[in-house]
Design a protein around this motif. Structure first.
Motif, mmCIF file in Angstrom:
data_model
loop_
_atom_site.group_PDB
_atom_site.id
_atom_site.type_symbol
_atom_site.label_atom_id
_atom_site.label_comp_id
_atom_site.label_asym_id
_atom_site.label_seq_id
_atom_site.Cartn_x
_atom_site.Cartn_y
_atom_site.Cartn_z
ATOM 1 N N VAL A 89 0.863 -1.081 0.068
ATOM 2 C CA VAL A 89 -0.114 0.189 -0.154
ATOM 3 C C VAL A 89 0.928 1.185 0.044
ATOM 4 N N PRO A 90 0.610 2.153 -1.048
ATOM 5 C CA PRO A 90 1.476 3.514 -0.941
ATOM 6 C C PRO A 90 1.363 4.311 0.417
ATOM 7 N N SER A 91 2.347 4.853 0.655
ATOM 8 C CA SER A 91 2.361 5.418 1.949
ATOM 9 C C SER A 91 2.762 7.099 1.940
ATOM 10 N N ASP A 92 2.320 7.621 0.953
ATOM 11 C CA ASP A 92 2.532 9.088 0.530
ATOM 12 C C ASP A 92 4.370 9.458 0.666
ATOM 13 N N GLY A 93 5.015 8.536 0.250
ATOM 14 C CA GLY A 93 6.468 8.456 0.155
ATOM 15 C C GLY A 93 7.123 8.263 1.550
ATOM 16 N N LEU A 94 6.230 8.245 2.587
ATOM 17 C CA LEU A 94 7.085 7.977 3.807
ATOM 18 C C LEU A 94 7.235 6.697 4.398
ATOM 19 N N PRO A 95 7.906 6.242 5.215
ATOM 20 C CA PRO A 95 8.363 4.915 5.659
ATOM 21 C C PRO A 95 7.015 4.398 6.356
ATOM 22 N N TYR A 96 6.710 3.255 6.006
ATOM 23 C CA TYR A 96 5.174 2.648 6.358
ATOM 24 C C TYR A 96 5.153 2.678 7.568
ATOM 25 N N PRO A 97 5.910 2.364 8.715
ATOM 26 C CA PRO A 97 5.709 2.262 10.055
ATOM 27 C C PRO A 97 5.347 3.332 10.594
ATOM 28 N N ILE A 98 6.154 4.667 10.339
ATOM 29 C CA ILE A 98 5.757 5.887 10.883
ATOM 30 C C ILE A 98 4.435 6.395 10.439
#
Lengths: 292, 419
Positions: A89-98
Motif C-alpha cells: 500500500v502506498p504511504s505518501d512517500g513516507l516509511p510505512y511504519p511511521i
C-alpha cells in the motif's frame, strides 16, 4: 459525663433568610439548556473523577501503562507487515511504519475514549442513582482520562520520528487544534452512545463493531491520496477521523496531502456530532436515574 | 419573616415499570415470541415510542401531589411503609431524579446522604477515596483539605489511610464513608436509612453524629424504618402512604398514626388466614407508652387463626433505639396451646417483670413463626409498641445499658488518725 465518641465541634451554619430560593426543582420541558455553568461549578469533581480513572486504569496489571503503547504499536507492526510489505500500500512517500503509527496515535485515543465513555454511565450506575451532579462529568472525565494513553503513545511517536530523522514542519502549530478535533469527535460519539446505552444495552454490542468498522473507513492503513478526485477527497472528510489522521501526517511528518479542505469538512461534522450529542445527552439525563 | 427552607408544591412522580409478561403456553410460542419480539421492539422505536421498545409501558405514581413546607432548623422524620414513596421523595429533593409535575423551592445548599461511601473505588487508597467521595457529595477541595484530619480520626483509619480500600474490612469502609458524609455541611441535609448498615458500635456512632447534626440547627429530612430513632431525632414528621401525605405534624402524633392506622392495614391485608390482630401495652393501644423503668409491662395481643396450625413458635422481642435486641424470647406453640392450634381468636397476655432498662426508647412486638410442615416457614409480626422508659430517680446517668437502682449504705467503721 465523658463523651464516648470524639466530639467534633462545628460552627452552626448560618441560616439563609433569602427571599429568592437557592434552587428551584421543576420538571424540564422541551429543549433543555446545556447548563455548562453548573458543569464548571463541578470542575473539581471532574478533576477527581479523571484522576480516579487514570490511576485505576492500570492498577493490578503486570506491565501497567505499557498497555497504552502496546495497543497502537502492535497494530502498527501488523499493518506494516501486511499492508506495507505484502500488499504494498502506498504511504505518501513516507516509511510505512511511521506513516501508520502517526495515524494510530490519535485513532487509539479516539476509539478508547469512545469505547470507555459509551459504557461509562452504565458502569457508574450506582453513582447516578445515589448522588446528584451534572451527569456530563462522567463521559467527559472518561474521555479526558484516555488522554494519558495519548501522551504515552505520543512519546513513542516522537522517538520514532527521531529515529527516522523526520523533522516536523511549521504546520505542527495546528496539532493542538487537531487534538481538540479528536477529543470532540470522541466525546460527541461517546455522548450519544452512553446516553443510549442507559436505555438500550444493545449499544454494548454495537461499540466493538462500530470501532472496527470505523478503523477501516479511516485512512490509517492507507492514504486518502488513493482518491484522486479532489471533491471526493473532501467528502471523505465527512468521517471526522479522516481530517484528524491526514492532519496529523501533514503537521508532523510533512506529508504532501494538503488536507485543508478535508479538515474543514471534518471539523464541521465533528462539531455537529458534539453539539447534537450534548443536547441529546442533556435531554435524556433526567431519565438516567430511573432507567439505568 | 418567612423562614422556610423547603417549599414543596404539588410534586408527583410517575415511574415506568415493566409490564408483566404474557405467559407463553408452549415451547413453540416462546420460541416464536423471542424471534418476533426484537422486531416488534425495533418497530416501536422507529415509530418514536422508546418506552414500547423497552417493555416499559406500565406506569405507577410513586408520589402523588405532595405539598409541604419545612422551616429552617426543623428535623423531620419521614415515615411510611416500604413503597410508600419515602426514598423517591428524597431522590426528588436531592435532584437525583426529576419530578413529573410540581415545584420545589430550596432555600439553601442541599446535601444528600442516601448511601454510605457512594463512589468509593476499591483500588484507590483511603486518602484518594476521601477526596473523591467528598467531591461527589459536593465538597470543595479546600473544604476537604481542612477537614481531612477530622475525617480520618472519626473513621479511625489513621494507619490505613494510604492502603487501597479493597484491603479494608467492611466495617472500616463503612466508617470511612460515613465520616466523609458526616463532615458535609450543607444547610439542608437529606438522609436515608444509612443507619441500617454496619455493626452496632458503628450504628451507635452514626446515630450520635446524626443527633449532633440535628442539634446544630440544620434542616434535616430523615428517612428510617427505625421508629425509635425517628422519635429520638426528629421534632416533626411526614407520614407517607401510597405516595400521598397521610400526616404532617408532630413526630409523636405521626408515629402514633403510623403504628395505629398504617401498619395494621398491612397486617390485615397480608394475613387474613392467620395473624396478629391488635397489640396493647399496659392496656394502651399501639403508639408510644411512657412508663417507669422499675415497672413491669403487660402486653395484650389478639391472635387469629382461621384454620388449625400444627406447629409454630411465638416470640417476644424488644429492641432499643438502635436495634440491639434487649429481649428475644421464644416459646413453642405446643407448650402453651396444646399439640395443635385450633382455629379461633386467642387473647395473649405477656407479663414482663421490671426490666430496669436505661431511660430511652424501646420497641416491643410479638412474632409468630409458622413451621407447619418442613417447607412452610411464615412469619407474622404484631404491631409494635414504642415504650418510652424513664427513671423514677434522678441519679441515673446516660450511657449505661441498665438502670437498676442500687441501694447505698455507708457506715463509719473506724476513725482514722490523721497523724
Amino acid at each position: 459525663m465523658v463523651p464516648l465518641e470524639p466530639n467534633i465541634e462545628h460552627p452552626p451554619p448560618q441560616p439563609v433568610f433569602s427571599a429568592q430560593p437557592y434552587l428551584v426543582i421543576e420538571p424540564s420541558r422541551g429543549w433543555v439548556s446545556l447548563q455548562l455553568r453548573e458543569l464548571w461549578q463541578y470542575r473539581e469533581l471532574l478533576y477527581f473523577m479523571t484522576v480516579r480513572d487514570v490511576s485505576v486504569r492500570y492498577k493490578q496489571t503486570v506491565i501497567g501503562a505499557a498497555w497504552a503503547i502496546i495497543q497502537p504499536f502492535m497494530t502498527m507492526i501488523v499493518f506494516s507487515l501486511f499492508f506495507g510489505r505484502l500488499a504494498g500500500v502506498p504511504s505518501d512517500g513516507l516509511p510505512y511504519p511511521i506513516f501508520s503509527y502517526t495515524a494510530l496515535v490519535p485513532w487509539t485515543f479516539f476509539s478508547n475514549g469512545l469505547t470507555y465513555s459509551a459504557n461509562s454511565l452504565v458502569g457508574n450506575a450506582n453513582l447516578i442513582k445515589k448522588v446528584y451532579f451534572p451527569r456530563l462529568a462522567i463521559p467527559l472525565s472518561t474521555v479526558l482520562s484516555s488522554g494519558i494513553d495519548l501522551i504515552l503513545a505520543f512519546v513513542i511517536l516522537l522517538i520514532m520520528m527521531l529515529l527516522y530523522g523526520i523533522v516536523p514542519t511549521i504546520n505542527v502549530i495546528w496539532l493542538p487544534f487537531l487534538l481538540l478535533l479528536t477529543f470532540l469527535t470522541s466525546l460527541g460519539v461517546g455522548l450519544w452512545l452512553s446516553a443510549m446505552n442507559v436505555q438500550f444495552r444493545d449499544i454494548r454490542y454495537v461499540v466493538p463493531f462500530l470501532t472496527q468498522f470505523w478503523l477501516f473507513i479511516t485512512p490509517i492503513a492507507y492514504s486518502s491520496n488513493l482518491i484522486e478526485n479532489d471533491f471526493l477527497r473532501a467528502l471523505y472528510g465527512i468521517n471526522p477521523m479522516t481530517g484528524v489522521v491526514e492532519g496529523f501526517r501533514w503537521a508532523l511528518l510533512g506529508a504532501n496531502t494538503a488536507p485543508g479542505l478535508i479538515i474543514l469538512v471534518s471539523s464541521l461534522v465533528s462539531l455537529v456530532l458534539f453539539v447534537s450529542g450534548l443536547y441529546y445527552f442533556r435531554r435524556m439525563e433526567k431519565t438516567f436515574a430511573d432507567v439505568v | 419573616m418567612d423562614n422556610v427552607a423547603i417549599r414543596v408544591a404539588g410534586i408527583s412522580k410517575l415511574f415506568r415499570i415493566g409490564v408483566s409478561r404474557e405467559r407463553y403456553r408452549t415451547f413453540r410460542d416462546t420460541l416464536t415470541a423471542s424471534f418476533v419480539a426484537p422486531f416488534r421492539r425495533a418497530a416501536g422505536l422507529l415509530q418514536g415510542n422508546p418506552m414500547a421498545a423497552t417493555n416499559l409501558s406500565e406506569t405507577f405514581w410513586a408520589l402523588k401531589d405532595i405539598s409541604f413546607n419545612i422551616q429552617h432548623g426543623e428535623v423531620v422524620g419521614v415515615i411510611g411503609r416500604n413503597g410508600a414513596g419515602k426514598s423517591t421523595l428524597l431522590k426528588v429533593l436531592s435532584r437525583i431524579t426529576e419530578p413529573t409535575t410540581g415545584r420545589i423551592e430550596l432555600y439553601g445548599r442541599v446535601g444528600a446522604l442516601l448511601e454510605v461511601g457512594t463512589g468509593f473505588h476499591p483500588e484507590l487508597t483511603g486518602r484518594e477515596n476521601i477526596y473523591l467521595n467528598g467531591a461527589i457529595l459536593g465538597m470543595s477541595r479546600r473544604e476537604i483539605d481542612s477537614k481531612f484530619d477530622e475525617i480520618v480520626a472519626f473513621a479511625e483509619v489513621e494507619k490505613f489511610i494510604e492502603t487501597p480500600v479493597k484491603h479494608y474490612s467492611s466495617g472500616m469502609g463503612l466508617r470511612l464513608g460515613f465520616a466523609v458524609a458526616a463532615h458535609l455541611e450543607p444547610e439542608i441535609l437529606v438522609v436515608d436509612e444509612v443507619l441500617a448498615v454496619g455493626d452496632l458500635n458503628f450504628q451507635r456512632k452514626c446515630l450520635g453524629k446524626m443527633n449532633d447534626v440535628a442539634k446544630q440547627g440544620r434542616t434535616v429530612l430523615f428517612v428510617s424504618h427505625n421508629l425509635a430513632a425517628i422519635r429520638e431525632l426528629c421534632q416533626t414528621s411526614i407520614v407517607l402512604d401510597q405516595g400521598k401525605i397521610a400526616f404532617r405534624g408532630l413526630v409523636t402524633e405521626g408515629l402514633a398514626l403510623y403504628t395505629q392506622q398504617i401498619l395494621p392495614n398491612v397486617a390485615r391485608v397480608e394475613n387474613n388466614r392467620v395473624g396478629w390482630q391488635r397489640l396493647k401495652a399496659q392496656g394502651q393501644e399501639a403508639g408510644i407508652l411512657r412508663t417507669s423503668t422499675d415497672e413491669g409491662l403487660t402486653l395484650d395481643a389478639w391472635f387469629l387463626a382461621n384454620e388449625s396450625i400444627r406447629r409454630g413458635f411465638f416470640y417476644c422481642i424488644m429492641e432499643n433505639a438502635i436495634g440491639d435486641k434487649i429481649l428475644h424470647q421464644r416459646l413453642e406453640s405446643k407448650e402453651i396451646m396444646g399439640s395443635e392450634i385450633q382455629p379461633g381468636l386467642y387473647h395473649f397476655t405477656v407479663k414482663l417483670p421490671p426490666l430496669w432498662l436505661a431511660p430511652g426508647l424501646y420497641t416491643l412486638h410479638l412474632k409468630f413463626l409458622e413451621t407447619d410442615t418442613d417447607t412452610r416457614y411464615r412469619r407474622f409480626l404484631s404491631e409494635n409498641v414504642i415504650v418510652d422508659m424513664y427513671s423514677p430517680v434522678p441519679s441515673v446517668l446516660e450511657g449505661a445499658m441498665l438502670a437498676p437502682i442500687p441501694s447505698w449504705k455507708v457506715d463509719l467503721e473506724q476513725v482514722e488518725q490523721v497523724n
